[in-house]
Motif scaffolding. Sequence first.
Motif, PDB file in Angstrom:
ATOM      1  N   ASP A   2      75.985  45.363  25.442  1.00 23.19           N
ATOM      2  CA  ASP A   2      75.841  46.142  26.461  1.00 23.19           C
ATOM      3  C   ASP A   2      75.643  47.575  26.401  1.00 23.19           C
ATOM      4  O   ASP A   2      75.704  48.188  27.490  1.00 23.19           O
ATOM      5  CB  ASP A   2      77.340  45.771  27.221  1.00 23.19           C
ATOM      6  N   THR A   3      75.737  48.175  25.168  1.00 20.11           N
ATOM      7  CA  THR A   3      75.848  49.344  24.840  1.00 20.11           C
ATOM      8  C   THR A   3      74.154  49.955  24.627  1.00 20.11           C
ATOM      9  O   THR A   3      73.787  49.334  23.616  1.00 20.11           O
ATOM     10  CB  THR A   3      76.543  49.669  23.864  1.00 20.11           C
TER      11      THR A   3
ATOM     12  N   ARG B 194      77.273  56.069  31.476  1.00 20.74           N
ATOM     13  CA  ARG B 194      78.929  55.587  31.971  1.00 20.74           C
ATOM     14  C   ARG B 194      80.048  56.036  31.514  1.00 20.74           C
ATOM     15  O   ARG B 194      80.845  55.557  31.761  1.00 20.74           O
ATOM     16  CB  ARG B 194      78.785  54.095  31.701  1.00 20.74           C
TER      17      ARG B 194
ATOM     18  N   HIS C 278      78.522  47.115  35.515  1.00 22.92           N
ATOM     19  CA  HIS C 278      77.565  46.239  34.622  1.00 22.92           C
ATOM     20  C   HIS C 278      77.264  45.193  35.602  1.00 22.92           C
ATOM     21  O   HIS C 278      77.950  44.828  36.543  1.00 22.92           O
ATOM     22  CB  HIS C 278      78.159  45.894  33.419  1.00 22.92           C
TER      23      HIS C 278
ATOM     24  N   ASN D 214      83.058  44.097  36.859  1.00 23.54           N
ATOM     25  CA  ASN D 214      83.935  45.233  35.977  1.00 23.54           C
ATOM     26  C   ASN D 214      84.951  44.241  35.040  1.00 23.54           C
ATOM     27  O   ASN D 214      85.826  45.043  34.393  1.00 23.54           O
ATOM     28  CB  ASN D 214      84.595  46.106  36.791  1.00 23.54           C
TER      29      ASN D 214
ATOM     30  N   VAL E 224      85.482  42.502  31.948  1.00 22.85           N
ATOM     31  CA  VAL E 224      85.116  42.156  30.689  1.00 22.85           C
ATOM     32  C   VAL E 224      85.554  40.590  30.374  1.00 22.85           C
ATOM     33  O   VAL E 224      84.755  39.708  29.700  1.00 22.85           O
ATOM     34  CB  VAL E 224      85.434  42.847  29.693  1.00 22.85           C
TER      35      VAL E 224
ATOM     36  N   TYR F 296      82.110  50.235  27.757  1.00 24.33           N
ATOM     37  CA  TYR F 296      81.374  49.185  27.253  1.00 24.33           C
ATOM     38  C   TYR F 296      82.279  48.286  26.487  1.00 24.33           C
ATOM     39  O   TYR F 296      83.500  48.562  26.165  1.00 24.33           O
ATOM     40  CB  TYR F 296      80.217  49.820  26.168  1.00 24.33           C
ATOM     41  N   ALA F 297      82.108  47.090  26.287  1.00 25.53           N
ATOM     42  CA  ALA F 297      82.792  45.990  26.029  1.00 25.53           C
ATOM     43  C   ALA F 297      83.478  46.178  24.556  1.00 25.53           C
ATOM     44  O   ALA F 297      84.678  45.925  24.453  1.00 25.53           O
ATOM     45  CB  ALA F 297      82.194  44.543  25.985  1.00 25.53           C
TER      46      ALA F 297
ATOM     47  N   THR G 176      86.964  44.384  23.616  1.00 22.28           N
ATOM     48  CA  THR G 176      87.875  44.171  24.622  1.00 22.28           C
ATOM     49  C   THR G 176      88.237  42.620  24.904  1.00 22.28           C
ATOM     50  O   THR G 176      89.268  42.287  25.176  1.00 22.28           O
ATOM     51  CB  THR G 176      87.212  44.900  25.881  1.00 22.28           C
TER      52      THR G 176
ATOM     53  N   TYR H 186      86.001  47.039  32.312  1.00 22.35           N
ATOM     54  CA  TYR H 186      85.050  48.243  32.495  1.00 22.35           C
ATOM     55  C   TYR H 186      85.388  49.387  33.332  1.00 22.35           C
ATOM     56  O   TYR H 186      85.861  49.021  34.436  1.00 22.35           O
ATOM     57  CB  TYR H 186      83.711  47.786  32.793  1.00 22.35           C
TER      58      TYR H 186
ATOM     59  N   PRO I 292      84.836  54.658  26.009  1.00 14.68           N
ATOM     60  CA  PRO I 292      85.213  53.322  25.486  1.00 14.68           C
ATOM     61  C   PRO I 292      86.239  52.996  24.444  1.00 14.68           C
ATOM     62  O   PRO I 292      86.706  53.946  23.708  1.00 14.68           O
ATOM     63  CB  PRO I 292      83.941  53.016  24.682  1.00 14.68           C
TER      64      PRO I 292
END
Length: 785
Positions: free
Chosen positions: A100-101, A110, A160, A164, A166, A321-322, A325, A353, A358
Amino acid sequence: MTTQTSPARTPQDLDEAVTGGIGDSPLRPDGVLKVSGEYAYSSDLWAEDMLWGATLRSPHPYARINSVDIGPALRQPGVYAVLTHRDVPGENVYGLKVSDTPVLAEDIVRYQGEPVALVAADHPETARRALAKIVVDYEVLEPVTDPERAAHDDTLPKLHPGGNVVRYQPVVKGDPEARADVVVSDVYTLGMQDQAFLGPESGLAIPAEDGGVDLFLATQWLHVDQKQTARALGLPLEKVRFTMSGVGGAFGGREDLSMQIHCCMLALHTGKPVKMVYNREESFYGHVHRHPAKMYYEHGATKDGKLVYVRAKMYFDGGAYASKTPVVVSNATSLGVGPYEVPNVRIEGWGLYTNNPPCGAMRGLGAVQPAFAYELQMDKLATALGMDPVRLRQLNAVEEGSTMHTGQVLDYPAPVAELLERLEKLPLPPENRPGPRDIRTLPGGLSNTTHGECVVRGVGYSVIIKNVSYAEGVDDYSTARVRLEVIGGEPVAMVHTAAAEVGQGLITVQQQIARSELGVERVSIHPADTNVGDAGSSSASRQTYITGGAVRNACEAVRAAVFDRVAQRSGEDPAALSLSGGKVVSAATGFVADLVDVLGDDVIEETREYHHLRTYEMDPVTGQSPRVHVQHAFAAHRAVVEVDTELGLVKVIQLDCAQDVGKAINPDAVVGQIQGGSTQGLGLAVMEEIKVEDGKIRNPSFTDYLIPTILDTPPMTVDVIERADPHAPYGVRGVGEPPTISATPAIVNAIRNATGLNLTHTPVTPEQLCGLQPRRPPAGAARRR
């Protein structure tokens, strides 16, 4: 226990077979170079005709990019390239668990510090001036900064496509609505901690004649970096070759990519070697941090102290970003009641998120946050019950055979009560005596701010549980290649893995295992690179366990080949043979042959993998799993603090730890890891916090982000016990993370003991200690039913 090498060989046998083997503490080959300043780190790399790379980063936490004008920067003399997302040759997205980054931002940024453009120039100052000439038209948007709101408020912008959240993970055991005689509850918050490694992100990319690229870098996981980079470059894996360079600390902050793709892009675009080195401020923006958390906890117990239930809701701020997480949520919920037997549990965990920086891996991943809450809760419960806090913990401690709240049975030693008992027996520092004291020993004394007028002392305990290695069905393994040959008239072993030495002493451990298994003194370690199979990440306290197991397996294969050769020549039974001091020895006949003569001019080389026991995913509704984690580690701390209640200053005057390590492969290194981890936990307890306001970092420097120095580090007694895990190579347990986890709540409990304050946030600040919170628990915090 046996070592799993052969039925007749024990760890003790191996210890005696060779100097510098398992159980010894040989000097680290990199130790003298590091303390003398001669060690070469990745930031010291150099190449002929080298360019310097630099990154343009967003100043806004959340904004739309309307346009990017690189023309003025390209016209700067000495600039060789200016790249944007349009220049990414492959996929403009990557990620450890979730892709996702963006490699470079396209239409949205973001978080503050998100990479937008790259520059390569003939001098670092030229590159920085070129960055200033890139014109970006931003439309600033209102950032999402509250993770709890992000979990439940559908009116907030979706950062995303999937929203929001994750990951959401509940864990339910027994009766989630159970009632108890005594109940304590509170809301606990933990600030954003930085890994604060001293060596900034850096690397050198060199374009190759085959159209590929070689990158020399500091990282924690060569192969996962290689895979993500290759996809972004649009190249096959064999054309993206990574080699480990000197790593100046990591602690999880190097698991995610930083400059890897950017540096390679610039090298391939210009056809020249490109070096990138972050300065300290950029490092704060360029890597992930520990997840801040907000945690609602409630404990219920019988009148005699037996836990009846634990209920908790935990919110983890993952930032833009995840990263890790999903794993943080898994670890937090599966370890969220601590090392205690609890019949009724309801835990909910959210990873969110936001437009904050991050967050990802940091030492103690996902276990630090809940341990802070459940250990403060145990002290609060002890007060409500009128019990000694150590007795309360021992009364409820898990042991071998206990069932965790996830359904996993602990089928290995779990000496929680013993750790606390041993810790209690360690001597306390002497009490204050009448008469003048050396003011340097007082809180703030080095600044001559006190002579002890308002100083009070407190003692606090904690005991924690931490998973080792990866979990939830991940096929976690490592690969090792071992070569045995004669060099200079001596048998020499070469060990080649991709495992990252990040300061934990892994090179020495690999040498020790090879010495013990092969009975040779000389063992060299091949530089870690992607020319050998994956070794996984130097994280999750896993490398001695997993890569150590791979080295052992490869050594066993080499040894078996030696024994087969000897058996063919002499008729000896291979099962009766062993290697010791460069000789082949038979249990029946004694000396058989010199290893030098057996090998001659030949080389024996074997490559093997090690895979641990299978793990299983948590049920998405109940959190149940027969084995979430491959192994658990346990550590306990006792902290003694002095607090100046007028100035709000804290000095930790003693910090003792008792920890089960399974088997101490290198006892000195074990103690060093425990002391270092304890100090990092101290930092989180009383000083370390990245201050984030409206999504922006306010203290991105070592001037304003404080970490402990030697003057803050107290005397530490480390009591190491060895209760071997029958499933692990040599019985080892992970060592590096548990002391970081247990040190923080022990220190905060000690401060609460000294002051009577109901402290619920870490780090504890002078503001909290100077009257901004009540000196007694708030009404209703402890109540009887």
